[in-house]
Design an enzyme around this catalytic site. Structure first.
Site, mmCIF file in Angstrom:
data_model
loop_
_atom_site.group_PDB
_atom_site.id
_atom_site.type_symbol
_atom_site.label_atom_id
_atom_site.label_comp_id
_atom_site.label_asym_id
_atom_site.label_seq_id
_atom_site.Cartn_x
_atom_site.Cartn_y
_atom_site.Cartn_z
ATOM 1 N N ARG A 61 0.864 -1.177 0.000
ATOM 2 C CA ARG A 61 0.000 0.000 0.000
ATOM 3 C C ARG A 61 0.901 1.227 0.000
ATOM 4 N NH1 ARG A 61 2.462 2.024 3.665
ATOM 5 N NH2 ARG A 61 0.887 3.637 3.755
ATOM 6 N N ALA A 63 0.857 5.192 -2.157
ATOM 7 C CA ALA A 63 0.667 5.532 -3.571
ATOM 8 C C ALA A 63 1.840 5.122 -4.481
ATOM 9 C CB ALA A 63 0.363 7.028 -3.686
ATOM 10 N N ASP A 251 -1.931 10.948 -2.119
ATOM 11 C CA ASP A 251 -2.290 9.896 -3.074
ATOM 12 C C ASP A 251 -2.632 10.461 -4.436
ATOM 13 O OD1 ASP A 251 -2.913 8.794 -0.234
ATOM 14 O OD2 ASP A 251 -2.597 7.082 -1.562
ATOM 15 N N LYS A 262 -4.638 10.007 3.185
ATOM 16 C CA LYS A 262 -5.343 9.124 4.113
ATOM 17 C C LYS A 262 -6.398 9.864 4.928
ATOM 18 C CE LYS A 262 -5.151 5.676 4.352
ATOM 19 N NZ LYS A 262 -6.156 4.857 3.618
HETATM 20 O O1 MRU Z 1 -4.460 3.205 2.204
HETATM 21 P P1 MRU Z 1 -2.987 3.434 2.083
HETATM 22 O O2 MRU Z 1 -2.204 2.870 3.229
HETATM 23 O O3 MRU Z 1 -2.460 3.000 0.740
HETATM 24 O O4 MRU Z 1 -2.837 5.006 2.156
HETATM 25 C C1 MRU Z 1 -1.552 5.559 2.042
HETATM 26 C C2 MRU Z 1 -1.521 7.031 2.226
HETATM 27 O O5 MRU Z 1 -2.535 7.684 2.343
HETATM 28 C C3 MRU Z 1 -0.168 7.685 2.140
HETATM 29 O O6 MRU Z 1 -0.110 8.790 2.958
HETATM 30 C C4 MRU Z 1 0.071 8.111 0.681
HETATM 31 O O7 MRU Z 1 -0.105 7.027 -0.180
HETATM 32 C C5 MRU Z 1 1.397 8.706 0.476
HETATM 33 S S1 MRU Z 1 2.617 7.451 0.453
HETATM 34 C C6 MRU Z 1 4.113 8.104 0.099
#
Ligand code: MRU
Length: 371
Positions: A61, A63, A251, A262
């Site tokens: 998980r 982005a 994301d 998030k």
């Molecule tokens: O649901 P997730 O764990 O994939 O969410 C991840 C996030 O919201 C991160 O903050 C975002 O992807 C930035 S990662 C460098």
């Protein structure tokens, strides 16, 4: 490039601490993030559909990390087509669709799939084995560029943090969420490596607990001072003047600078704004979607109700366990992301420099330069 008909093994492997993905030439290994912080387990993948399912179920998980995983998924699919003796295009087109649909909010996923398919379009005249090798090399390049970009972003962002500071972060935007090194946590790493004294507060990040399970784990392993708080405690610490800055990942960033991250990030941005604390977003260009005019156009993933009404963890036996925390049958909502409006963002740190408002002009200039 190897002779047609023989598949050459391209390897791309980072130190275990730094990347959640390892490309071993004939397979992709991913660190199973669902089991952290209790267990370090690597799972092997040899086809795109199982990579897509690992993205949906959160084995991987974050982005940029899901973008890199999707790129490797397509490289695996091309390899399978060569082994089966079937046309590479017939394998790649449906695989690209499955990967693209595996999660909706982070644009890095579609960005990586599009880049791989563009690379494929330019290779179609080659022998199938050569196409598979070149696609593997392209996926490795996406992975390596993500890490290099994060390091550059870290160097730009480190200058924003005071020499001795306490920083709040939300979710996990670290090595685990990227090809390696991290975006928001990369900035913190770079500041520490530049000799600054940085203490981090990690929101636990309900309901999936990326902050307490993943951010705390990776910062602790890196020797960075970290304190976990529940999301509901952030306001209390803001009111006490604890934080010098907030830094989070993203994301998808719209053309006007609105940033999806998030769920809970928006509340943190409002608190930062109310208390005069700078709120920074760190993200690579692959997270910026110039086709989304504003945050209103960003698709927000709705995840399972179970993740809200059950708290999942790993028992001392190393097995996944969950406890129910709400009455059976209660109505539940679970948007997994929210959008922070550009007006609450002090600066956006990218691998090409630090963007300041007005973001529509700064982002347009960045994409103009890129062409
Ligand atoms: O649901 P997730 O764990 O994939 O969410 C991840 C996030 O919201 C991160 O903050 C975002 O992807 C930035 S990662 C460098």
């Amino acid at each position: 490039m190897g002779a047609a008909g023989a598949l050459v093994v391209y390897r791309f492997q980072m130190d275990e601490n730094s990347s959640p993905l390892r490309w071993l030439g004939d397979r992709l290994e991913m660190l199973d993030q669902r089991l952290l912080p209790r267990r370090i387990d690597w799972i092997s993948f040899t086809d795109a559909a199982s990579v897509a399912s690992a993205i949906t179920t959160m084995v991987v998980r974050g982005a940029p990390a899901i973008g890199v995983a999707a790129a490797y998924g397509l490289a695996l699919e091309a390899r399978l087509a060569v082994m089966r003796g079937t046309p590479v295009r017939d394998a790649l087109v449906p695989a690209a669709e499955i990967l693209r649909r595996s999660r909706p909010t982070a644009v890095n996923l579609a960005w990586a799939v599009d880049r791989m398919m563009r690379a494929f379009d330019g290779l179609e005249s080659l022998e199938p084995a050569a196409i598979a090798e070149r696609l593997a090399a392209e996926a490795c390049a996406i992975h390596a560029e993500d890490i290099e970009g994060n390091k550059r972003m870290g160097a730009f962002g480190a200058g924003l943090l005071p020499a001795s500071s306490t920083v709040l972060t939300h979710c996990n935007a670290g090595a685990l969420a990227t090809g390696g090194y991290g975006t928001a946590l990369g900035v913190i790493r770079a500041a520490r490596d530049a000799g600054k004294t940085i203490a981090v507060f990690a929101d636990e990040t309900r309901p999936y607990l990326q902050g307490s399970r993943l951010t705390a784990w990776e910062l602790q392993r890196d020797g960075i001072d970290v304190t976990v708080i529940t999301d509901s405690m952030a306001g209390h610490f803001f009111s006490k003047g604890t934080f010098d800055a907030v830094i989070v990942g993203a994301d998808r960033i719209a053309a006007n600078g609105d940033a999806a991250n998030k769920i809970g990030t928006y509340a943190v941005a409002v608190l930062a704004n109310a208390h005069g604390v700078p709120f920074y977003v760190a993200a690579p260009l692959s997270t910026i979607d110039p086709d989304c005019a504003t945050g209103a156009a960003i698709p927000i993933e709705e995840r399972s109700a179970n993740e809200v009404v059950e708290t999942r963890g790993i028992g001392p036996d190393g097995k996944a366990a969950s406890v129910v925390t709400a009455p059976d049958g209660v109505r539940v909502r679970h948007p997994a992301f929210d959008v922070t409006p550009a007006r609450l963002i002090t600066a956006i740190v990218t691998e090409r420099g630090v963007l300041r408002p007005p973001y529509d002009a700064a982002i347009a200039a960045l994409f103009q330069e890129k062409r």
